[in-house]
Design a protein around this motif. Structure first.
Motif, PDB file in Angstrom:
ATOM      1  N   LEU A  25       0.832  -1.202   0.000  1.00 32.25           N
ATOM      2  CA  LEU A  25       0.000   0.000   0.000  1.00 32.25           C
ATOM      3  C   LEU A  25       0.866   1.250   0.000  1.00 32.25           C
ATOM      4  CD1 LEU A  25      -2.718   1.458   0.290  1.00 32.25           C
ATOM      5  CD2 LEU A  25      -2.547   1.124   2.764  1.00 32.25           C
ATOM      6  N   THR A  29       2.452   1.818  -3.309  1.00 22.88           N
ATOM      7  CA  THR A  29       1.458   2.331  -4.249  1.00 22.88           C
ATOM      8  C   THR A  29       1.266   3.830  -4.064  1.00 22.88           C
ATOM      9  OG1 THR A  29       0.313   0.190  -4.267  1.00 22.88           O
ATOM     10  CG2 THR A  29      -0.923   2.105  -5.052  1.00 22.88           C
ATOM     11  N   PHE A  70      -1.020  -1.944  -6.893  1.00 26.56           N
ATOM     12  CA  PHE A  70      -1.105  -2.622  -5.598  1.00 26.56           C
ATOM     13  C   PHE A  70      -1.081  -4.136  -5.751  1.00 26.56           C
ATOM     14  CE2 PHE A  70      -3.675  -4.608  -2.246  1.00 26.56           C
ATOM     15  CZ  PHE A  70      -2.923  -4.253  -1.127  1.00 26.56           C
TER      16      PHE A  70
END
Length: 240
Positions: free
Chosen positions: A93, A96, A174
């Motif tokens: 995460l 990303t 992701f």
């Protein structure tokens, strides 16, 4: 002033990278940090779990956005502190988020003007590439992310320059990063036992210890991209 304003995000990123190198913070992204401070970091993370996890995500995203080398060791540290699943999802995460910053910088500084030129030049190479990515952004980005040997930031810059649609870019980024991050965090989660037996392990012993997850990285680098390309060819050849 308007033309200068679109370069402000790029200037901020360059300034952040310069600050990190000037302060020497990038030197902490190494196995030595875990060797010397791993126990204290793990104890702090245990007592301040949510705060530590949030700090990890923010630091990882900033390090990714500033294009600082050594972010791999942050992934290992995440596995060391939080285990493969929590660490893997958190770092994927965070990566990303960092990738999105680079995407935004490239799109703000260069993407819009290049996209207008591509649209004005119907049938040109740049216009064809933009159409291809717009038509199947998710597959393009996912395939590139799965190949762990493809330069991470090259994908971010390319997507921003050609103004790839953000939603499929984020989803593919992701999902494409998650397998590798889970593997690297798996390695990190096993480092405590390795360091307990040998405070200064050599590369050979580390490769022997983590042969299985390293084989997983090889799978991501070679087998999965080939399988994905084969699937895309068969899908493209299937009758409508």
């Amino acid at each position: 002033m308007r033309n200068f304003g679109r370069f402000i995000p790029l200037i901020v990123i360059l300034a952040l990278a310069g600050l990190i190198f000037a302060m020497g913070w990038h030197r902490y992204l190494s196995l030595d940090t875990l060797r010397e401070h791993g126990g204290a970091l793990r104890e702090f993370a245990r007592e301040n779990y949510a705060l530590s996890l949030l700090a990890l995500v923010l630091i990882f995203a900033l390090a990714t956005a500033s294009v600082v080398p050594g972010v791999f060791f942050l992934t290992i540290t995440a596995g060391y502190l939080f285990g493969p699943w929590v660490g893997g999802v958190a770092t994927a995460l965070a990566a990303t988020l960092g990738a999105t910053v680079i995407y935004y910088v490239a799109r703000t500084a260069l993407g819009e003007s290049l996209r207008k030129k591509a649209e004005a030049n119907q049938g040109g190479m740049l216009q064809k590439i933009c159409e291809g990515v717009d038509r199947d952004t998710f597959s393009y980005v996912l395939a590139a992310r799965l190949v762990v040997t493809v330069p991470f930031h090259l994908i971010n810059l390319a997507a921003g320059v050609i103004s790839a649609p953000l939603r499929p870019y984020l989803g593919a980024t992701f999902l494409g990063l998650l397998p590798a991050h889970l593997i690297y965090c798996w390695i990190g989660s096993g480092l405590s036992e390795v360091l307990a037996r040998d405070a200064d392990p050599d590369l050979t012993s580390l490769m022997r210890e983590f042969a299985l997850p390293l084989a997983g990285v090889a799978l991501l680098a070679i087998v999965l991209p080939l399988a994905f390309r084969l699937w895309r060819k068969r899908r493209g050849a299937a009758p409508a």
